[in-house]
Design a protein around this motif. Structure first.
Motif, PDB file in Angstrom:
ATOM      1  N   PHE A 176      -9.851  -6.258   0.480  1.00  0.00           N
ATOM      2  CA  PHE A 176      -8.933  -5.537   1.369  1.00  0.00           C
ATOM      3  C   PHE A 176      -9.688  -4.459   2.144  1.00  0.00           C
ATOM      4  O   PHE A 176      -9.475  -4.282   3.344  1.00  0.00           O
ATOM      5  N   TYR A 219       1.086  -5.817   1.093  1.00  0.00           N
ATOM      6  CA  TYR A 219       0.501  -7.141   1.316  1.00  0.00           C
ATOM      7  C   TYR A 219       0.502  -7.942   0.015  1.00  0.00           C
ATOM      8  O   TYR A 219       0.893  -9.100  -0.016  1.00  0.00           O
ATOM      9  N   ARG A 220       0.025  -7.306  -1.030  1.00  0.00           N
ATOM     10  CA  ARG A 220      -0.165  -8.008  -2.305  1.00  0.00           C
ATOM     11  C   ARG A 220       1.154  -8.376  -2.966  1.00  0.00           C
ATOM     12  O   ARG A 220       1.313  -9.462  -3.517  1.00  0.00           O
ATOM     13  N   THR A 273      -8.604 -12.252   1.729  1.00  0.00           N
ATOM     14  CA  THR A 273      -8.296 -11.067   0.934  1.00  0.00           C
ATOM     15  C   THR A 273      -7.348 -11.394  -0.217  1.00  0.00           C
ATOM     16  O   THR A 273      -7.563 -10.985  -1.349  1.00  0.00           O
ATOM     17  N   SER A 297      -6.423 -11.724   5.811  1.00  0.00           N
ATOM     18  CA  SER A 297      -5.693 -11.456   4.571  1.00  0.00           C
ATOM     19  C   SER A 297      -5.179 -12.737   3.928  1.00  0.00           C
ATOM     20  O   SER A 297      -5.275 -12.922   2.720  1.00  0.00           O
ATOM     21  N   ARG A 298      -4.630 -13.615   4.732  1.00  0.00           N
ATOM     22  CA  ARG A 298      -4.040 -14.846   4.193  1.00  0.00           C
ATOM     23  C   ARG A 298      -5.107 -15.773   3.621  1.00  0.00           C
ATOM     24  O   ARG A 298      -4.893 -16.444   2.619  1.00  0.00           O
ATOM     25  N   SER A 347     -11.968  -6.332   4.735  1.00  0.00           N
ATOM     26  CA  SER A 347     -11.192  -6.896   5.846  1.00  0.00           C
ATOM     27  C   SER A 347     -10.538  -5.780   6.656  1.00  0.00           C
ATOM     28  O   SER A 347     -10.458  -5.856   7.880  1.00  0.00           O
ATOM     29  N   THR A 403      -5.978  -9.134  11.052  1.00  0.00           N
ATOM     30  CA  THR A 403      -5.655  -8.802   9.664  1.00  0.00           C
ATOM     31  C   THR A 403      -4.886  -9.922   8.976  1.00  0.00           C
ATOM     32  O   THR A 403      -5.185 -10.269   7.831  1.00  0.00           O
ATOM     33  N   PHE A 412      -1.889  -2.084   1.257  1.00  0.00           N
ATOM     34  CA  PHE A 412      -2.486  -2.906   0.195  1.00  0.00           C
ATOM     35  C   PHE A 412      -1.404  -3.400  -0.759  1.00  0.00           C
ATOM     36  O   PHE A 412      -1.333  -4.578  -1.070  1.00  0.00           O
TER      37      PHE A 412
END
Length: 134
Positions: free
Chosen positions: A19, A128-129, A68, A64-65, A22, A60, A125
């Protein structure tokens, strides 16, 4: 007593270091595009901030997909994109508010942008998670 730092490969198994990497990459896109648009092309600050912000969030989402939060690849992309879009709207609103307020108070626009990114990243963070790429 000696502190041992794990090898990079081991460190990158956890999503937080990914994270940060990125996020740093997309931050360079965001800040660089803002500097180019506002600093060199003289686009007004709020439209330049918006364009740079939305461009960086496209980067991002893809990073991320696929890297991350790799378990996010198992999710439905259109559901993730919708949740991500909601988060982006919230981030854009807070970014414009923070940048506009700090610049209005006399702070240099790039420093105001750095502060806005730091504040948003702290919450992102977890969002997203737990929500976007769960």
């Amino acid at each position: 007593m000696s502190l041992t730092i794990p090898p990079a490969r081991e460190l990158l198994r956890h999503p937080f270091p990914r994270f940060v990497i990125s996020g740093g990459t997309t931050f360079v896109v965001d800040l660089g595009l803002l500097r180019f648009l506002h600093g060199y092309e003289h686009v007004s600050l709020l439209p330049a901030t918006t364009i740079a912000f939305l461009s960086s969030f496209t980067v991002t989402f893809l990073i991320s997909r696929h890297w991350t939060f790799p378990t996010g690849r198992d999710g439905r992309p259109h559901h993730q994109a919708m949740r991500f879009a909601i988060l982006v709207a919230g981030n854009l609103a807070t970014t414009l508010l923070i940048v506009g307020t700090l610049v209005g108070a006399g702070l240099y626009y790039l420093l105001a942008k750095v502060i806005a990114v730091a504040l948003n990243a702290a919450a992102n963070f977890f969002l997203y998670r737990r929500w976007v790429f769960r």
